[in-house]
Design a protein around this motif. Structure first.
Motif, PDB file in Angstrom:
ATOM      1  N   VAL A 133       0.836  -1.199   0.000  1.00 42.99           N
ATOM      2  CA  VAL A 133       0.000   0.000   0.000  1.00 42.99           C
ATOM      3  C   VAL A 133       0.874   1.252   0.000  1.00 42.99           C
ATOM      4  O   VAL A 133       0.649   2.203  -0.756  1.00 42.99           O
ATOM      5  CB  VAL A 133      -0.948  -0.002   1.215  1.00 42.99           C
ATOM      6  N   ASN A 134       1.895   1.251   0.872  1.00 42.92           N
ATOM      7  CA  ASN A 134       2.798   2.410   0.934  1.00 42.92           C
ATOM      8  C   ASN A 134       3.495   2.661  -0.391  1.00 42.92           C
ATOM      9  O   ASN A 134       3.831   3.800  -0.724  1.00 42.92           O
ATOM     10  CB  ASN A 134       3.836   2.199   2.034  1.00 42.92           C
ATOM     11  N   MET A 135       3.717   1.596  -1.155  1.00 39.40           N
ATOM     12  CA  MET A 135       4.387   1.731  -2.453  1.00 39.40           C
ATOM     13  C   MET A 135       3.442   2.229  -3.542  1.00 39.40           C
ATOM     14  O   MET A 135       3.881   2.836  -4.508  1.00 39.40           O
ATOM     15  CB  MET A 135       4.977   0.385  -2.880  1.00 39.40           C
ATOM     16  N   THR A 136       2.142   1.967  -3.377  1.00 41.79           N
ATOM     17  CA  THR A 136       1.223   2.234  -4.486  1.00 41.79           C
ATOM     18  C   THR A 136       0.256   3.395  -4.266  1.00 41.79           C
ATOM     19  O   THR A 136      -0.211   4.002  -5.233  1.00 41.79           O
ATOM     20  CB  THR A 136       0.385   0.973  -4.788  1.00 41.79           C
ATOM     21  N   TYR A 143      -3.012   8.516  -5.387  1.00 38.03           N
ATOM     22  CA  TYR A 143      -3.494   9.766  -4.783  1.00 38.03           C
ATOM     23  C   TYR A 143      -3.225  10.955  -5.709  1.00 38.03           C
ATOM     24  O   TYR A 143      -4.103  11.792  -5.944  1.00 38.03           O
ATOM     25  CB  TYR A 143      -2.817   9.951  -3.425  1.00 38.03           C
ATOM     26  N   GLU A 144      -2.000  11.041  -6.251  1.00 39.70           N
ATOM     27  CA  GLU A 144      -1.657  12.142  -7.156  1.00 39.70           C
ATOM     28  C   GLU A 144      -2.512  12.111  -8.410  1.00 39.70           C
ATOM     29  O   GLU A 144      -2.961  13.158  -8.899  1.00 39.70           O
ATOM     30  CB  GLU A 144      -0.177  12.067  -7.532  1.00 39.70           C
ATOM     31  N   ALA A 145      -2.769  10.899  -8.935  1.00 35.82           N
ATOM     32  CA  ALA A 145      -3.605  10.777 -10.135  1.00 35.82           C
ATOM     33  C   ALA A 145      -5.035  11.230  -9.840  1.00 35.82           C
ATOM     34  O   ALA A 145      -5.686  11.874 -10.672  1.00 35.82           O
ATOM     35  CB  ALA A 145      -3.595   9.333 -10.637  1.00 35.82           C
ATOM     36  N   LYS A 195      -8.903  17.784 -10.364  1.00 36.01           N
ATOM     37  CA  LYS A 195      -8.423  19.164 -10.554  1.00 36.01           C
ATOM     38  C   LYS A 195      -8.398  19.935  -9.227  1.00 36.01           C
ATOM     39  O   LYS A 195      -8.925  21.042  -9.111  1.00 36.01           O
ATOM     40  CB  LYS A 195      -9.263  19.900 -11.586  1.00 36.01           C
ATOM     41  N   LEU A 196      -7.727  19.336  -8.238  1.00 44.31           N
ATOM     42  CA  LEU A 196      -7.640  19.929  -6.916  1.00 44.31           C
ATOM     43  C   LEU A 196      -6.219  20.411  -6.638  1.00 44.31           C
ATOM     44  O   LEU A 196      -5.251  19.725  -6.949  1.00 44.31           O
ATOM     45  CB  LEU A 196      -8.032  18.915  -5.836  1.00 44.31           C
ATOM     46  N   GLU A 197      -6.109  21.600  -6.050  1.00 39.60           N
ATOM     47  CA  GLU A 197      -4.823  22.122  -5.593  1.00 39.60           C
ATOM     48  C   GLU A 197      -4.833  22.048  -4.073  1.00 39.60           C
ATOM     49  O   GLU A 197      -5.599  22.739  -3.411  1.00 39.60           O
ATOM     50  CB  GLU A 197      -4.628  23.572  -6.051  1.00 39.60           C
TER      51      GLU A 197
END
Length: 500
Positions: free
Chosen positions: A69-72, A77-79, A85-87
């Motif tokens: 989980v920590n690896m993936t 999350y970034e995708a 379209k959140l900053e």
């Protein structure tokens, strides 16, 4: 990755529900297995040689889940942020919702950039104070230059006086017992500087070279070493050397030594006056900018996320601590000197932190509203300016400061210029008064006053240039790597010690 839900919470918080596919999770599990297999002992297999299915059977099917989980999850999350379209601001709080061999779902709660409602920002009014340069200010700068170019000369024909720099050995004891940090050899000390505890320096005045003597004094009741506070002490001292500061004469030769651009003392004074005037004009310009921007942020509507404010306070505290260290102090000592606590110190920084954040948000919003763009040549010039300012290779500066950060800063600068160009700025003559000589600090308070003065000098000034943010400040900011947080589960012998 599949973005399942986006839920808006209170105070600029968003909750994302994200699903990671079986295929992605399987890749993560396999990487976790390869990383950890060398540390696992499985009966019937040599260490590091056990197949994954035997390890999972022996330890449980979920043995590699947490690391997988920590690896993936960061990439997922970034995708999800890109898709929504959140900053965001700050780190996300991550919680696993369910997980098995078919993948997992997790919830990420994060603060997002707040919405800003701008007031009127064109046609504002402000005053710019025009400051004259006082003769006393020119004289003070000349005195500073004198001090800077003074030389130390040995004194052999008299006893030590206040203002001299002496070289001494000393050994301190309390109740006949020596204490840590109470001994030094060939220690330079300017008499009257307040560098040592009250009473120490005064007792050296009147002593001669090679003279050995005792200094008797009492440590201050508030001394930083509790075991010495309020105790009577004896220092065995030997005086080795006396030096005095010899100031150069204020004449034409002095002027030529100071600057290759002048030939006479009068020309040097004129040059100093010109530089002081330029500095005052620049400061007045910055104050006018601040007044204009202040009118905007006072009337803007915005709700700041707590994490955003705390992050700004963290930056301010770290910056202040760095400035203190340049003065030979640290934040912990400073807080003690002003009789405060770290919690109170952070609390006192909150208002300034909020002002800085609002300033950036307002100017960024103006840049957006006015479709302000930063040309490639502007970006390149700024990189070259920073590289030249610090003597750093251009390529190195570009690797340290992301172009995106610099573009934001330049857009903010352009927004300030837009506000100024549309404003009505009235110049007013500032009332100037000759400064009175400062009173000398009493020796009894010299030690504490000296430290506090250093700390005050180190204090981070309020941002006069509202156009500058981290990437465009005097020192290039280090490139920040994205913070990775494990998913949340619901389950001296220093001289000052003796004599400061």
């Amino acid at each position: 990755m599949k973005l399942l839900n986006v839920n808006k919470l209170g105070k600029n918080q968003v909750e994302l529900e994200i699903e990671v596919s079986k295929e992605t999770f399987e890749e993560g599990i396999n990487k976790a297995y390869k990383k950890n297999v060398g540390r696992m002992n499985i009966p019937g297999f040599r260490k590091g040689k056990a197949p994954r299915k035997f390890i999972e059977k022996y330890y449980g099917s979920g043995v590699f889940y947490e690391e997988a989980v920590n690896m993936t999850y960061p990439e997922a999350y970034e995708a999800a942020l890109d898709e929504a379209k959140l900053e965001v601001v700050g780190k996300a709080e991550v919680e696993i919702l369910d997980i098995d061999e078919n993948g997992y779902k997790f919830k990420a709660t994060v603060a997002v950039m707040p919405e800003v409602k701008l007031p009127k920002y064109k046609g504002l009014k402000a005053e710019k104070k025009v400051h004259a340069v006082l003769d006393s200010e020119v004289d003070a700068e000349l005195a500073r230059l004198q001090e800077r170019t003074a030389r130390m000369v040995n004194v052999t024909d008299r006893a030590a006086e206040l203002g001299d720099t002496v070289t001494i050995d000393y050994s301190g004891s309390v109740g006949g017992e020596k204490f840590d940090g109470g001994t030094a050899e060939k220690q330079p000390l300017e008499l009257g500087s307040g560098q040592f505890i009250p009473g120490f320096e005064e007792q050296i005045v009147g002593k001669k070279i090679d003279e050995a003597f005792d200094v008797n004094l009492t440590f201050p009741a508030e001394y930083h070493a509790p075991e010495l506070a309020g105790k009577e002490a004896v220092f065995a001292v030997k005086l080795h050397e006396i030096k005095k500061k010899e100031m150069p004469e204020l004449d034409d030769e002095f002027a030529k030594d100071i600057s290759t651009e002048v030939e006479t003392l009068e020309e040097l004074k004129a040059d100093i006056r010109k530089q002081l005037k330029a500095a005052k004009d620049q400061s007045a310009e910055a104050e006018a900018e601040d007044a204009l921007v202040g009118q905007i942020i006072d009337k803007m509507e915005v709700e700041l996320p707590d994490v955003m404010v705390e992050s700004e306070i963290d930056n301010m505290v770290a910056d202040f601590d760095a400035r203190l260290k340049q003065q030979g102090l640290n934040l912990e000592t400073y807080v003690q000197l002003i009789g405060s606590t770290m919690e109170d110190f952070r609390g006192q920084s909150k208002q300034e932190a909020e002002k800085r954040i609002k300033t950036r948000l307002a100017l960024s919003e103006i840049a957006k509203a006015e479709n302000i763009e930063v040309a490639d040549e502007d970006l390149e010039k700024e990189y070259e300016k920073i590289a030249g300012q610090y003597g750093i290779e251009l390529a190195t500066v570009k690797s340290i400061i992301p172009a995106g950060d610099l573009i934001k800063n330049l857009a903010i600068e352009k927004a300030v210029e837009l506000v100024k160009s549309s404003a009505e700025i009235k110049e007013v003559e500032a009332k100037e008064t000759e400064e009175k000589p400062k009173k000398k600090t009493t020796k009894k308070a010299a030690s504490k006053a000296d430290k506090t003065e250093k700390a005050e000098k180190a204090e981070a000034p309020k941002e006069k240039k509202t156009t500058k943010t981290a990437a465009a400040k005097k020192e290039p900011a280090a490139k920040k790597e994205p913070a990775k947080k494990a998913p949340a589960k619901k389950q001296s012998t220093k001289k000052a010690d003796s004599a400061e």
